[in-house]
Design a protein around this motif. Sequence first.
Motif, PDB file in Angstrom:
ATOM      1  N   PHE A   1     -21.871 -16.559 -41.766  1.00 44.83           N
ATOM      2  CA  PHE A   1     -21.031 -17.736 -41.488  1.00 44.83           C
ATOM      3  C   PHE A   1     -21.336 -18.329 -40.114  1.00 44.83           C
ATOM      4  CE2 PHE A   1     -17.205 -15.580 -43.829  1.00 44.83           C
ATOM      5  CZ  PHE A   1     -17.965 -15.475 -44.977  1.00 44.83           C
TER       6      PHE A   1
ATOM      7  N   ASP B   1     -24.343 -13.224 -30.295  1.00 48.02           N
ATOM      8  CA  ASP B   1     -24.483 -12.136 -31.262  1.00 48.02           C
ATOM      9  C   ASP B   1     -25.001 -10.911 -30.515  1.00 48.02           C
ATOM     10  OD1 ASP B   1     -24.733 -12.470 -34.647  1.00 48.02           O
ATOM     11  OD2 ASP B   1     -25.446 -10.578 -33.776  1.00 48.02           O
TER      12      ASP B   1
ATOM     13  N   ASP C   1     -21.786  -8.125 -27.089  1.00 47.97           N
ATOM     14  CA  ASP C   1     -20.981  -7.368 -28.051  1.00 47.97           C
ATOM     15  C   ASP C   1     -19.540  -7.850 -27.896  1.00 47.97           C
ATOM     16  OD1 ASP C   1     -19.372  -5.520 -29.348  1.00 47.97           O
ATOM     17  OD2 ASP C   1     -20.401  -3.763 -28.539  1.00 47.97           O
ATOM     18  N   VAL C   2     -18.996  -8.471 -28.932  1.00 49.08           N
ATOM     19  CA  VAL C   2     -17.675  -9.100 -28.797  1.00 49.08           C
ATOM     20  C   VAL C   2     -16.538  -8.093 -28.589  1.00 49.08           C
ATOM     21  CG1 VAL C   2     -18.366 -11.092 -30.198  1.00 49.08           C
ATOM     22  CG2 VAL C   2     -17.144  -9.184 -31.284  1.00 49.08           C
TER      23      VAL C   2
ATOM     24  N   ASN D   1     -15.818 -15.486 -34.755  1.00 50.26           N
ATOM     25  CA  ASN D   1     -16.186 -15.144 -36.129  1.00 50.26           C
ATOM     26  C   ASN D   1     -16.756 -13.749 -36.336  1.00 50.26           C
ATOM     27  OD1 ASN D   1     -17.429 -15.824 -38.918  1.00 50.26           O
ATOM     28  ND2 ASN D   1     -19.229 -15.414 -37.639  1.00 50.26           N
TER      29      ASN D   1
ATOM     30  N   THR E   1     -12.256 -16.231 -37.829  1.00 48.48           N
ATOM     31  CA  THR E   1     -12.580 -15.843 -39.201  1.00 48.48           C
ATOM     32  C   THR E   1     -11.715 -14.646 -39.593  1.00 48.48           C
ATOM     33  OG1 THR E   1     -14.852 -16.642 -39.018  1.00 48.48           O
ATOM     34  CG2 THR E   1     -14.358 -15.139 -40.822  1.00 48.48           C
TER      35      THR E   1
ATOM     36  N   TYR F   1     -10.362  -2.448 -42.311  1.00 49.18           N
ATOM     37  CA  TYR F   1     -10.724  -3.873 -42.418  1.00 49.18           C
ATOM     38  C   TYR F   1      -9.491  -4.714 -42.742  1.00 49.18           C
ATOM     39  CZ  TYR F   1     -13.445  -8.028 -43.740  1.00 49.18           C
ATOM     40  OH  TYR F   1     -13.970  -9.311 -43.826  1.00 49.18           O
TER      41      TYR F   1
ATOM     42  N   LYS G   1      -7.902  -7.649 -40.334  1.00 48.64           N
ATOM     43  CA  LYS G   1      -7.834  -9.069 -40.716  1.00 48.64           C
ATOM     44  C   LYS G   1      -6.384  -9.573 -40.738  1.00 48.64           C
ATOM     45  CE  LYS G   1     -12.236  -9.902 -40.930  1.00 48.64           C
ATOM     46  NZ  LYS G   1     -12.887 -10.825 -39.985  1.00 48.64           N
TER      47      LYS G   1
ATOM     48  N   GLY H   1     -12.936 -15.620 -49.518  1.00 51.42           N
ATOM     49  CA  GLY H   1     -12.940 -14.575 -50.548  1.00 51.42           C
ATOM     50  C   GLY H   1     -14.285 -13.883 -50.535  1.00 51.42           C
TER      51      GLY H   1
ATOM     52  N   ILE I   1     -18.081 -14.017 -50.345  1.00 54.41           N
ATOM     53  CA  ILE I   1     -19.126 -14.960 -49.937  1.00 54.41           C
ATOM     54  C   ILE I   1     -20.441 -14.183 -49.809  1.00 54.41           C
ATOM     55  CG2 ILE I   1     -19.758 -16.757 -48.281  1.00 54.41           C
ATOM     56  CD1 ILE I   1     -16.947 -17.232 -49.513  1.00 54.41           C
TER      57      ILE I   1
ATOM     58  N   THR J   1     -23.235 -12.928 -48.316  1.00 54.38           N
ATOM     59  CA  THR J   1     -23.922 -12.693 -47.032  1.00 54.38           C
ATOM     60  C   THR J   1     -24.355 -11.220 -46.993  1.00 54.38           C
ATOM     61  OG1 THR J   1     -21.933 -11.943 -45.904  1.00 54.38           O
ATOM     62  CG2 THR J   1     -22.369 -14.324 -45.846  1.00 54.38           C
ATOM     63  N   ARG J   2     -24.969 -10.845 -45.900  1.00 51.73           N
ATOM     64  CA  ARG J   2     -25.360  -9.431 -45.701  1.00 51.73           C
ATOM     65  C   ARG J   2     -24.154  -8.524 -45.911  1.00 51.73           C
ATOM     66  NH1 ARG J   2     -23.301  -5.309 -43.259  1.00 51.73           N
ATOM     67  NH2 ARG J   2     -22.466  -6.801 -41.770  1.00 51.73           N
TER      68      ARG J   2
HETATM   69  N1  LIG Z   1     -18.995 -12.268 -46.512  1.00 52.80           N
HETATM   70  C1  LIG Z   1     -17.756 -12.220 -46.959  1.00 52.80           C
HETATM   71  O1  LIG Z   1     -17.540 -12.102 -48.171  1.00 52.80           O
HETATM   72  C2  LIG Z   1     -16.598 -12.342 -45.999  1.00 52.80           C
HETATM   73  C3  LIG Z   1     -15.350 -12.613 -46.546  1.00 52.80           C
HETATM   74  C4  LIG Z   1     -14.264 -12.757 -45.695  1.00 52.80           C
HETATM   75  C5  LIG Z   1     -14.436 -12.660 -44.326  1.00 52.80           C
HETATM   76  N2  LIG Z   1     -15.666 -12.375 -43.820  1.00 52.80           N
HETATM   77  C6  LIG Z   1     -15.763 -12.309 -42.347  1.00 52.80           C
HETATM   78  O2  LIG Z   1     -16.673 -13.297 -41.906  1.00 52.80           O
HETATM   79  C7  LIG Z   1     -17.227 -12.929 -40.649  1.00 52.80           C
HETATM   80  C8  LIG Z   1     -18.724 -13.088 -40.726  1.00 52.80           C
HETATM   81  O3  LIG Z   1     -19.213 -12.227 -41.740  1.00 52.80           O
HETATM   82  P1  LIG Z   1     -20.572 -12.499 -42.536  1.00 52.80           P
HETATM   83  O4  LIG Z   1     -20.267 -12.303 -43.969  1.00 52.80           O
HETATM   84  O5  LIG Z   1     -21.186 -13.753 -42.054  1.00 52.80           O
HETATM   85  O6  LIG Z   1     -21.367 -11.194 -42.066  1.00 52.80           O
HETATM   86  P2  LIG Z   1     -22.847 -10.962 -41.532  1.00 52.80           P
HETATM   87  O7  LIG Z   1     -22.981  -9.511 -41.365  1.00 52.80           O
HETATM   88  O8  LIG Z   1     -23.816 -11.720 -42.387  1.00 52.80           O
HETATM   89  O9  LIG Z   1     -22.857 -11.684 -40.114  1.00 52.80           O
HETATM   90  C9  LIG Z   1     -22.089 -11.183 -39.049  1.00 52.80           C
HETATM   91  C10 LIG Z   1     -22.800 -11.416 -37.736  1.00 52.80           C
HETATM   92  O10 LIG Z   1     -21.950 -10.913 -36.704  1.00 52.80           O
HETATM   93  C11 LIG Z   1     -22.715 -10.121 -35.814  1.00 52.80           C
HETATM   94  N3  LIG Z   1     -21.856  -9.119 -35.186  1.00 52.80           N
HETATM   95  C12 LIG Z   1     -21.207  -8.097 -35.793  1.00 52.80           C
HETATM   96  N4  LIG Z   1     -20.533  -7.372 -34.894  1.00 52.80           N
HETATM   97  C13 LIG Z   1     -20.770  -7.949 -33.670  1.00 52.80           C
HETATM   98  C14 LIG Z   1     -20.361  -7.651 -32.344  1.00 52.80           C
HETATM   99  N5  LIG Z   1     -19.595  -6.590 -32.067  1.00 52.80           N
HETATM  100  N6  LIG Z   1     -20.765  -8.459 -31.343  1.00 52.80           N
HETATM  101  C15 LIG Z   1     -21.559  -9.514 -31.600  1.00 52.80           C
HETATM  102  N7  LIG Z   1     -21.990  -9.843 -32.845  1.00 52.80           N
HETATM  103  C16 LIG Z   1     -21.599  -9.059 -33.861  1.00 52.80           C
HETATM  104  C17 LIG Z   1     -23.813  -9.514 -36.673  1.00 52.80           C
HETATM  105  O11 LIG Z   1     -24.939  -9.091 -35.901  1.00 52.80           O
HETATM  106  C18 LIG Z   1     -24.133 -10.663 -37.634  1.00 52.80           C
HETATM  107  O12 LIG Z   1     -25.140 -11.502 -37.117  1.00 52.80           O
HETATM  108  C19 LIG Z   1     -16.723 -11.527 -40.380  1.00 52.80           C
HETATM  109  O13 LIG Z   1     -15.626 -11.581 -39.496  1.00 52.80           O
HETATM  110  C20 LIG Z   1     -16.292 -11.043 -41.755  1.00 52.80           C
HETATM  111  O14 LIG Z   1     -15.308 -10.043 -41.658  1.00 52.80           O
HETATM  112  C21 LIG Z   1     -16.744 -12.231 -44.623  1.00 52.80           C
END
Ligand SMILES: NC(=O)c1ccc[n+]([C@@H]2O[C@H](COP(=O)([O-])OP(=O)(O)OC[C@H]3O[C@@H](n4cnc5c(N)ncnc54)[C@H](O)[C@@H]3O)[C@@H](O)[C@H]2O)c1
Length: 254
Positions: A19, A38, A59-60, A86, A137, A152, A156, A183, A185, A187-188
């Motif tokens: 995202f 990141d 690191d957030v 996010n 997010t 988790y 959230k 919901g 999505i 992604t990795r």
């Molecule tokens: N993919 C889904 O289905 C989904 C659904 C609901 C919510 N989310 C939320 O969306 C957000 C993004 O998830 P995504 O699906 O894009 O995942 P993702 O793993 O594809 O991307 C997450 C990014 O965040 C970075 N990251 C993780 N921890 C970090 C830290 N401590 N410091 C800096 N960077 C960090 C990772 O290196 C990665 O580049 C997250 O908060 C996740 O919980 C995802």
Amino acid sequence: MSGRFDGKVAVVTGAAAGFGLATSTRLAEEGARVVMVDWSADQLHAAAEKLGQLPVVADVSQEADVDGYVRAAVDAYGRIDLFHNNAGIEGRMAPMTELSVEDFDRVWAVNGRGVFLGLRAVLKVMKPQRSGAIVNTASMAAIKGAAAFSPYIASKHAVLGLTKSAALEGGPFGIRVNCVAPGHIDTRMARDLTKQINPDDPDGVFESVSASVPLHGRYGTATEVANLVIFLLSDEAEYISGSLHLIDGALNAG
Ligand SMILES: NC(=O)c1ccc[n+]([C@@H]2O[C@H](COP(=O)([O-])OP(=O)(O)OC[C@H]3O[C@@H](n4cnc5c(N)ncnc54)[C@H](O)[C@@H]3O)[C@@H](O)[C@H]2O)c1
């Protein structure tokens, strides 16, 4: 090229993938200068170079890193108008009785403390500006439970609470704060969760999850989430603050 975010400065965490990368891309396309944050340095530098934006490795979950990425944004551009808070991790799926304190703390550090630290540092910049828009997010995990996913889910729910609190604190300063609740999505993170659910047949999990979604019978895309995020960051959302915005293909409508 002129866009909705011309002259705006944006900070996006978790910007190397998923995202965060999709939001950074849309913001850059529409004229914003984006500070991409990141902890995954190589991936971040490649993404930022492609978009012509500023990468900051951080690191957030670490206070000094968060203060550092906010300082880097202000040093580079003098202000922060938009913030997509996010970055998040999924952690280990297991019943509570099988989780260690470390399992819980690891997820909380990124998804809970990290979101708080980002809000705190960015609000300190936005309050004197008397303007700003923030999207955290969250997830559909902010409004429902799930067995074997308690850290988790708890983290959230906390993002929703932090969103509401920050909206109340920011409102008198003209700062809007919302959260998105995606919901499933693609992604990795979502792919890794299918492996945790059934290591022998992650593709089967992916198919059955897809079939459970009422709208289109598929996972959403990161760009579809980014479209909602940038609407909430834009002036078109001027009266929207303190609320959660589901994007889940009607999964939670029943
Ligand atoms: N993919 C889904 O289905 C989904 C659904 C609901 C919510 N989310 C939320 O969306 C957000 C993004 O998830 P995504 O699906 O894009 O995942 P993702 O793993 O594809 O991307 C997450 C990014 O965040 C970075 N990251 C993780 N921890 C970090 C830290 N401590 N410091 C800096 N960077 C960090 C990772 O290196 C990665 O580049 C997250 O908060 C996740 O919980 C995802």
